[in-house]
Scaffold this active site. Structure first.
Site, PDB file in Angstrom:
ATOM      1  N   TYR A  53       0.815  -1.215   0.020  1.00  0.00           N
ATOM      2  CA  TYR A  53      -0.289  -0.106   0.067  1.00  0.00           C
ATOM      3  C   TYR A  53       1.060   1.007  -0.176  1.00  0.00           C
ATOM      4  O   TYR A  53       1.375   1.133   1.186  1.00  0.00           O
ATOM      5  CB  TYR A  53      -0.560   0.868   1.523  1.00  0.00           C
ATOM      6  CG  TYR A  53      -2.119  -0.783   1.407  1.00  0.00           C
ATOM      7  CD1 TYR A  53      -1.675  -2.151   0.256  1.00  0.00           C
ATOM      8  CD2 TYR A  53      -2.960  -1.326   2.749  1.00  0.00           C
ATOM      9  CE1 TYR A  53      -2.608  -3.546   0.365  1.00  0.00           C
ATOM     10  CE2 TYR A  53      -3.014  -2.790   2.949  1.00  0.00           C
ATOM     11  CZ  TYR A  53      -3.763  -2.990   1.434  1.00  0.00           C
ATOM     12  OH  TYR A  53      -4.496  -4.088   1.443  1.00  0.00           O
ATOM     13  N   ILE A 230     -12.610  -5.649   8.169  1.00  0.00           N
ATOM     14  CA  ILE A 230     -11.775  -4.811   8.147  1.00  0.00           C
ATOM     15  C   ILE A 230     -11.780  -3.044   7.206  1.00  0.00           C
ATOM     16  O   ILE A 230     -11.141  -2.823   6.300  1.00  0.00           O
ATOM     17  CB  ILE A 230     -10.544  -4.909   8.338  1.00  0.00           C
ATOM     18  CG1 ILE A 230     -10.133  -5.989   6.569  1.00  0.00           C
ATOM     19  CG2 ILE A 230      -9.838  -5.854   9.135  1.00  0.00           C
ATOM     20  CD1 ILE A 230      -9.124  -6.161   6.540  1.00  0.00           C
ATOM     21  N   ASN A 242     -18.922   2.822  11.733  1.00  0.00           N
ATOM     22  CA  ASN A 242     -18.290   2.408  11.282  1.00  0.00           C
ATOM     23  C   ASN A 242     -18.526   1.470  12.994  1.00  0.00           C
ATOM     24  O   ASN A 242     -19.293   0.220  13.359  1.00  0.00           O
ATOM     25  CB  ASN A 242     -17.050   2.050  11.195  1.00  0.00           C
ATOM     26  CG  ASN A 242     -17.109   2.274   9.478  1.00  0.00           C
ATOM     27  OD1 ASN A 242     -18.489   2.676   9.042  1.00  0.00           O
ATOM     28  ND2 ASN A 242     -15.775   2.751   9.006  1.00  0.00           N
TER      29      ASN A 242
HETATM   30  P1  NAP Z   1     -13.777  -0.682   2.167  1.00  0.00           P
HETATM   31  O1  NAP Z   1     -13.265  -0.446   3.459  1.00  0.00           O
HETATM   32  O2  NAP Z   1     -15.075  -1.218   1.643  1.00  0.00           O
HETATM   33  O3  NAP Z   1     -14.085   1.066   1.429  1.00  0.00           O
HETATM   34  C1  NAP Z   1     -13.682   2.052   1.487  1.00  0.00           C
HETATM   35  C2  NAP Z   1     -14.049   3.115   1.566  1.00  0.00           C
HETATM   36  O4  NAP Z   1     -15.821   3.359   2.348  1.00  0.00           O
HETATM   37  C3  NAP Z   1     -13.467   4.602   1.331  1.00  0.00           C
HETATM   38  O5  NAP Z   1     -13.983   4.991   0.671  1.00  0.00           O
HETATM   39  C4  NAP Z   1     -14.030   5.489   3.037  1.00  0.00           C
HETATM   40  O6  NAP Z   1     -13.809   7.076   2.775  1.00  0.00           O
HETATM   41  C5  NAP Z   1     -15.235   5.120   2.951  1.00  0.00           C
HETATM   42  N1  NAP Z   1     -16.971   4.609   3.719  1.00  0.00           N
HETATM   43  C6  NAP Z   1     -16.003   4.157   4.790  1.00  0.00           C
HETATM   44  N2  NAP Z   1     -16.422   4.112   6.108  1.00  0.00           N
HETATM   45  C7  NAP Z   1     -18.186   4.723   5.749  1.00  0.00           C
HETATM   46  C8  NAP Z   1     -19.310   4.901   6.524  1.00  0.00           C
HETATM   47  N3  NAP Z   1     -19.412   4.786   7.093  1.00  0.00           N
HETATM   48  N4  NAP Z   1     -19.790   5.726   5.372  1.00  0.00           N
HETATM   49  C9  NAP Z   1     -19.754   5.969   3.758  1.00  0.00           C
HETATM   50  N5  NAP Z   1     -18.298   5.190   3.684  1.00  0.00           N
HETATM   51  C10 NAP Z   1     -17.816   4.360   4.518  1.00  0.00           C
HETATM   52  O7  NAP Z   1     -12.530  -1.010   0.818  1.00  0.00           O
HETATM   53  P2  NAP Z   1     -11.179  -1.528   0.942  1.00  0.00           P
HETATM   54  O8  NAP Z   1     -10.820   0.272   2.124  1.00  0.00           O
HETATM   55  O9  NAP Z   1     -11.109  -1.702   0.027  1.00  0.00           O
HETATM   56  O10 NAP Z   1     -11.349  -2.480   1.966  1.00  0.00           O
HETATM   57  C11 NAP Z   1     -11.019  -2.243   3.350  1.00  0.00           C
HETATM   58  C12 NAP Z   1      -9.933  -2.871   3.577  1.00  0.00           C
HETATM   59  O11 NAP Z   1      -8.971  -3.880   3.562  1.00  0.00           O
HETATM   60  C13 NAP Z   1      -8.245  -1.826   2.899  1.00  0.00           C
HETATM   61  O12 NAP Z   1      -8.048  -0.387   3.022  1.00  0.00           O
HETATM   62  C14 NAP Z   1      -7.126  -3.149   2.686  1.00  0.00           C
HETATM   63  O13 NAP Z   1      -6.867  -3.000   4.469  1.00  0.00           O
HETATM   64  C15 NAP Z   1      -8.044  -4.276   3.259  1.00  0.00           C
HETATM   65  N6  NAP Z   1      -7.484  -5.053   1.404  1.00  0.00           N
HETATM   66  C16 NAP Z   1      -7.010  -5.652   1.806  1.00  0.00           C
HETATM   67  C17 NAP Z   1      -6.935  -6.545   0.822  1.00  0.00           C
HETATM   68  C18 NAP Z   1      -6.348  -7.774   0.114  1.00  0.00           C
HETATM   69  O14 NAP Z   1      -5.826  -8.322  -1.173  1.00  0.00           O
HETATM   70  N7  NAP Z   1      -6.013  -8.704   0.881  1.00  0.00           N
HETATM   71  C19 NAP Z   1      -7.517  -6.117  -0.532  1.00  0.00           C
HETATM   72  C20 NAP Z   1      -8.323  -5.180  -0.742  1.00  0.00           C
HETATM   73  C21 NAP Z   1      -8.695  -4.178   0.523  1.00  0.00           C
HETATM   74  P3  NAP Z   1     -13.102   7.815   3.734  1.00  0.00           P
HETATM   75  O15 NAP Z   1     -11.632   6.881   3.486  1.00  0.00           O
HETATM   76  O16 NAP Z   1     -12.940   8.874   3.017  1.00  0.00           O
HETATM   77  O17 NAP Z   1     -13.816   7.921   4.611  1.00  0.00           O
END
Ligand code: NAP
Length: 274
Positions: A53, A230, A242
């Protein structure tokens, strides 16, 4: 906060914090650190990051967020598949430890399965564990067949994509892991705040509870026992929302309603990943 207990008895809060997209822009850094610190204060003490990242930038944001409170936090980071070898992993782990400014990683995940033979990856991980650089290791984006090949025992958790539009793991991976007491970490649990959060049915359900669609989606994921979610949030309003989603318990009727519009799998699907 409700917890999931790992095989070694360690309790991890069911709701943690993601960090993908953090550490990319200097001007956002303070806000990102503040968001993670707020989340820690609200009990979301499991923080997920990866060497990949922002080329290590997200790990540096995490290090600033956990400064002075390392013992409160369960730090998860990931080694990229090309580094998951006996030759590369020691240096990759050392670099993560340096960026995280910590002596030990609580959970070190293999980010995805690449070309390195699994036996070799496990040997490299076990070496790091014996040296005290990681407390435990796990996998990410591993399907049932990958976990079967890995064999029973040492893997502490498997992190995979899971949200109402990506339910494939309910068919086989989730039950398989549950039967073996292997915790599953749900990544992108909000569907990256894409069109999922605009879904009319989720909005209607949310309205019933005086909640937001994002909170409904988180509560929906957290209905699964043995699952750690997460979500990533850099906005303090999102962080608070959240954390509050933990209070939300969806009724069986509402879960059935969601099943109608976003149905569970009826056959084996290839493991979805981002
Ligand atoms: P996510 O958590 O599904 O979504 C993140 C988005 O949601 C951001 O734009 C955030 O906005 C918004 N958000 C957060 N809380 C909210 C709420 N209460 N209401 C409305 N919008 C909200 O997506 P992700 O970041 O892809 O997944 C989460 C974590 O999983 C990643 O950060 C990473 O650590 C991990 N991950 C792992 C893999 C893997 O291959 N192992 C792949 C993808 C992700 P703001 O940031 O503006 O608050």
């Amino acid at each position: 906060m409700r917890t999931v207990t790992l095989a070694d008895g360690t309790a991890v809060p069911v709701l943690g914090q993601g960090t993908w997209q953090m550490g990319r822009r200097r001007f956002r850094r303070r806000r990102e650190i503040a968001a993670l610190r707020l989340g820690i204060d609200l009990g979301m003490t499991c923080i997920d990051t990866a060497e990949m990242y922002a080329d290590g930038g997200a790990e540096e944001v995490v290090s600033a967020a956990i400064a002075g409170q390392r013992d409160r936090v369960f730090v998860v980071t990931k080694v990229s598949a090309p580094n998951a070898s006996l030759r590369q992993m020691p240096a990759a782990c050392a670099a993560s430890l340096r960026r995280l400014r910590t002596d030990v990683i609580d959970l070190y995940l293999v980010h995805w399965r690449g070309d390195v033979p699994l036996d070799e990856t496990v040997e490299a991980l076990e070496k790091l564990r014996a040296e005290g650089k990681i407390r435990r290791w796990g996998t990410s984006n591993f399907d049932v067949s990958d976990l079967q090949e890995l064999g029973p025992g040492a893997c502490a958790a498997n992190q995979v994509l899971y949200h109402p539009e990506a339910r494939g793991i309910e068919y086989d991976l989730l039950p398989w892991c549950r039967e073996r007491g292997l915790p599953v970490m749900a990544y992108s649990p909000l569907g990256q705040a894409g069109i999922l959060l605009q879904h009319g049915t989720l909005a209607a359900v949310a309205q019933e509870y005086g909640a937001t669609p994002a909170q409904v989606v988180l509560a929906w994921g957290l209905r699964q026992p043995g699952l750690i979610s997460i979500p990533k949030a850099a906005h303090p309003r999102h962080v608070r929302a959240n954390a509050a989603a933990l209070e939300l318990k969806l009724s069986d009727d509402d879960l059935r309603l969601i099943d109608v519009v976003l149905p569970p799998p009826v056959r084996k699907l290839p493991l979805a990943a981002l």
